[in-house]
Design a protein around this motif. Sequence first.
Motif, PDB file in Angstrom:
ATOM      1  N   ILE A 124       0.874  -1.177   0.000  1.00 48.48           N
ATOM      2  CA  ILE A 124       0.000   0.000   0.000  1.00 48.48           C
ATOM      3  C   ILE A 124       0.906   1.219   0.000  1.00 48.48           C
ATOM      4  CG2 ILE A 124      -1.825   1.263   1.223  1.00 48.48           C
ATOM      5  CD1 ILE A 124      -3.135  -1.343   1.665  1.00 48.48           C
ATOM      6  N   LEU A 125       0.629   2.124  -0.939  1.00 47.10           N
ATOM      7  CA  LEU A 125       1.504   3.273  -1.153  1.00 47.10           C
ATOM      8  C   LEU A 125       0.891   4.534  -0.538  1.00 47.10           C
ATOM      9  CD1 LEU A 125       2.769   1.302  -3.119  1.00 47.10           C
ATOM     10  CD2 LEU A 125       2.503   2.977  -4.960  1.00 47.10           C
ATOM     11  N   ALA A 126       1.749   5.372   0.025  1.00 45.91           N
ATOM     12  CA  ALA A 126       1.308   6.696   0.479  1.00 45.91           C
ATOM     13  C   ALA A 126       2.196   7.728  -0.196  1.00 45.91           C
ATOM     14  CB  ALA A 126       1.427   6.807   1.991  1.00 45.91           C
ATOM     15  N   ILE A 127       1.622   8.889  -0.464  1.00 47.76           N
ATOM     16  CA  ILE A 127       2.371   9.957  -1.132  1.00 47.76           C
ATOM     17  C   ILE A 127       2.891  10.918  -0.060  1.00 47.76           C
ATOM     18  CG2 ILE A 127       2.165  11.886  -2.769  1.00 47.76           C
ATOM     19  CD1 ILE A 127      -0.449  10.247  -3.738  1.00 47.76           C
ATOM     20  N   ALA A 128       4.197  11.106  -0.028  1.00 55.82           N
ATOM     21  CA  ALA A 128       4.758  12.023   0.979  1.00 55.82           C
ATOM     22  C   ALA A 128       4.473  13.478   0.563  1.00 55.82           C
ATOM     23  CB  ALA A 128       6.258  11.808   1.090  1.00 55.82           C
ATOM     24  N   PRO A 129       4.248  14.363   1.534  1.00 57.32           N
ATOM     25  CA  PRO A 129       4.147  14.075   2.956  1.00 57.32           C
ATOM     26  C   PRO A 129       2.812  13.407   3.272  1.00 57.32           C
ATOM     27  CG  PRO A 129       3.750  16.427   2.575  1.00 57.32           C
ATOM     28  CD  PRO A 129       4.071  15.816   1.246  1.00 57.32           C
ATOM     29  N   TYR A 130       2.811  12.544   4.278  1.00 63.34           N
ATOM     30  CA  TYR A 130       1.608  11.752   4.565  1.00 63.34           C
ATOM     31  C   TYR A 130       1.346  11.689   6.077  1.00 63.34           C
ATOM     32  CZ  TYR A 130       5.097   8.287   5.784  1.00 63.34           C
ATOM     33  OH  TYR A 130       6.171   7.665   6.375  1.00 63.34           O
ATOM     34  N   PHE A 131       0.098  11.406   6.418  1.00 60.27           N
ATOM     35  CA  PHE A 131      -0.338  11.260   7.816  1.00 60.27           C
ATOM     36  C   PHE A 131       0.391  10.060   8.427  1.00 60.27           C
ATOM     37  CE2 PHE A 131      -3.956   9.427  10.516  1.00 60.27           C
ATOM     38  CZ  PHE A 131      -3.764  10.293  11.576  1.00 60.27           C
ATOM     39  N   THR A 132       1.099  10.310   9.527  1.00 63.54           N
ATOM     40  CA  THR A 132       2.025   9.315  10.081  1.00 63.54           C
ATOM     41  C   THR A 132       1.375   7.953  10.371  1.00 63.54           C
ATOM     42  OG1 THR A 132       1.561  10.397  12.169  1.00 63.54           O
ATOM     43  CG2 THR A 132       3.687  10.832  11.206  1.00 63.54           C
ATOM     44  N   GLU A 133       0.117   7.964  10.767  1.00 65.12           N
ATOM     45  CA  GLU A 133      -0.491   6.714  11.209  1.00 65.12           C
ATOM     46  C   GLU A 133      -0.737   5.722  10.054  1.00 65.12           C
ATOM     47  OE1 GLU A 133       0.473   7.367  14.297  1.00 65.12           O
ATOM     48  OE2 GLU A 133      -1.169   6.083  14.961  1.00 65.12           O
ATOM     49  N   TYR A 134      -0.635   6.181   8.807  1.00 63.32           N
ATOM     50  CA  TYR A 134      -0.830   5.242   7.685  1.00 63.32           C
ATOM     51  C   TYR A 134       0.090   4.034   7.814  1.00 63.32           C
ATOM     52  CZ  TYR A 134      -3.264   8.999   5.069  1.00 63.32           C
ATOM     53  OH  TYR A 134      -4.112   9.983   4.666  1.00 63.32           O
ATOM     54  N   LYS A 135       1.333   4.312   8.168  1.00 68.17           N
ATOM     55  CA  LYS A 135       2.330   3.224   8.265  1.00 68.17           C
ATOM     56  C   LYS A 135       1.880   2.199   9.312  1.00 68.17           C
ATOM     57  CE  LYS A 135       7.277   2.848   9.439  1.00 68.17           C
ATOM     58  NZ  LYS A 135       7.519   1.532   8.954  1.00 68.17           N
ATOM     59  N   VAL A 136       1.427   2.721  10.455  1.00 70.65           N
ATOM     60  CA  VAL A 136       0.978   1.833  11.539  1.00 70.65           C
ATOM     61  C   VAL A 136      -0.230   1.014  11.077  1.00 70.65           C
ATOM     62  CG1 VAL A 136       0.051   1.798  13.890  1.00 70.65           C
ATOM     63  CG2 VAL A 136       1.775   3.510  13.273  1.00 70.65           C
ATOM     64  N   PHE A 137      -1.178   1.694  10.427  1.00 68.86           N
ATOM     65  CA  PHE A 137      -2.411   1.008  10.002  1.00 68.86           C
ATOM     66  C   PHE A 137      -2.100  -0.071   8.950  1.00 68.86           C
ATOM     67  CE2 PHE A 137      -4.996   5.222  10.640  1.00 68.86           C
ATOM     68  CZ  PHE A 137      -4.861   5.105  12.014  1.00 68.86           C
ATOM     69  N   VAL A 138      -1.244   0.279   7.983  1.00 64.34           N
ATOM     70  CA  VAL A 138      -0.934  -0.677   6.901  1.00 64.34           C
ATOM     71  C   VAL A 138      -0.156  -1.852   7.476  1.00 64.34           C
ATOM     72  CG1 VAL A 138       0.423  -1.028   4.800  1.00 64.34           C
ATOM     73  CG2 VAL A 138      -0.996   1.028   5.022  1.00 64.34           C
ATOM     74  N   GLU A 139       0.874  -1.546   8.250  1.00 59.78           N
ATOM     75  CA  GLU A 139       1.704  -2.639   8.789  1.00 59.78           C
ATOM     76  C   GLU A 139       0.907  -3.506   9.762  1.00 59.78           C
ATOM     77  OE1 GLU A 139       5.353  -0.714   9.990  1.00 59.78           O
ATOM     78  OE2 GLU A 139       6.048  -0.631   7.900  1.00 59.78           O
TER      79      GLU A 139
END
Length: 395
Positions: A124-139
């Motif tokens: 799942i890709l996020a475009i920087a700058p991005y909301f920090t919690e995306y990483k936590v939610f995806v992982e």
Amino acid sequence: MNKDMLKLGSNRSIIRELFEFSKLKKAELGEDKVYDFSLGNPSVPPAECINESIKDIITNNNDTYSHGYTSAQGDNNVRDAIANDLNKRYNTSYKKENIYMTCGAAASLCITFKALVESSADEILAIAPYFTEYKVFVEGTGATFKVVPADLDTFNINFDELAKVITKNTKAIIVNSPNNPSGVVYTKENLIKLSSFLNEKEKEYNHPIYIICDEPYREIVYEGNVVSHIPSLYDNTIVCYSYSKSLSLPGERIGYILIPDKCFDSKDLYLACLGAGRAYGYVCAPSLFQHVIEKCATYTSDMNEYKKNRDLIYNGLTNIGYTCVQPQGAFYLFMKSLEDDAYKFMERAKQFNIIVVPSDNFGVKGYVRLAYCVSDTTIKNSLPAFKALFDSYKK
Ligand code: PLP
């Protein structure tokens, strides 16, 4: 015990750390001597409709209606009201069957990721700058989180970088506009380009690639900037929405997922969201606030306050000499750090009782984020401190 969860719980997010630091500083120096721009907590009261509806609901209905369980996917009338509101705004023909009620955008995103991800190879890709919690939610779903580096000129989507990051394992790309933290609203041209790019990639890889459109700031937008309805531009779009910001209800945890019929496998995807909601124990978004939304879906808080704050802070800081991205929406300002290391700049700012968040947490180096959802007095009083901070770099 799950070591990853232990680590996650032990390492508080930098924003929470700063918030705690600010509380201590305020207790020591007084509320008005600390300029805390760390947290995106709406500063504008909820629309009048909210409290009136709460009173009306609890006065005129029985407790089971007001506080009992609804169907797992949410009350029918509520979902109808949301579909109708969207149809008026976007000239669409959504029905309640396209809407799944959630506990805010965080739950909308987690459920969507869980519904889509099949294996750890999925990206799942996020475009920087991005909301920090995306990483936590995806992982949290076991999938791989990948970042598309920022376009530092426009803060729109960087297609050269996207072309390098996308692979046949890409399941979805998160689009957040108006953007937290840059305040940028992605242009329609940029989104049309994204849509064509992804259509090509879907053909090449022979599977759907979803846009997950995270749009809690949809209604907070300035000067005629338009937030495009991405499902009208790209079929495989899932919208994750929340009323946390538009109606100033972040603590009430209420939002929804929109899965349009045009989306590939939409019926099964909806069922997979139901399954993910069950797996996470997120069934039944808060009942009272579902009914509130039924009555208030067409309202917003007074967005003029954010516009006034935006002008005050952007003009104030640029007049001092800071370089800032002009916010087109949301309530965040992205400002260039006065030294390469934004953490060091954050520490220096703390000495002037200014609290800002370093951009490294958002996938970009050399900036800080200011959440200007604060009182205008805080902004006005902070400007001399920002000037002193600026001057401290001349010495
Ligand atoms: N997405 C973005 C971009 C946000 O900024 C936030 C909260 O600040 C969320 C999602 C989570 O929103 P909610 O509080 O509705 O879960």
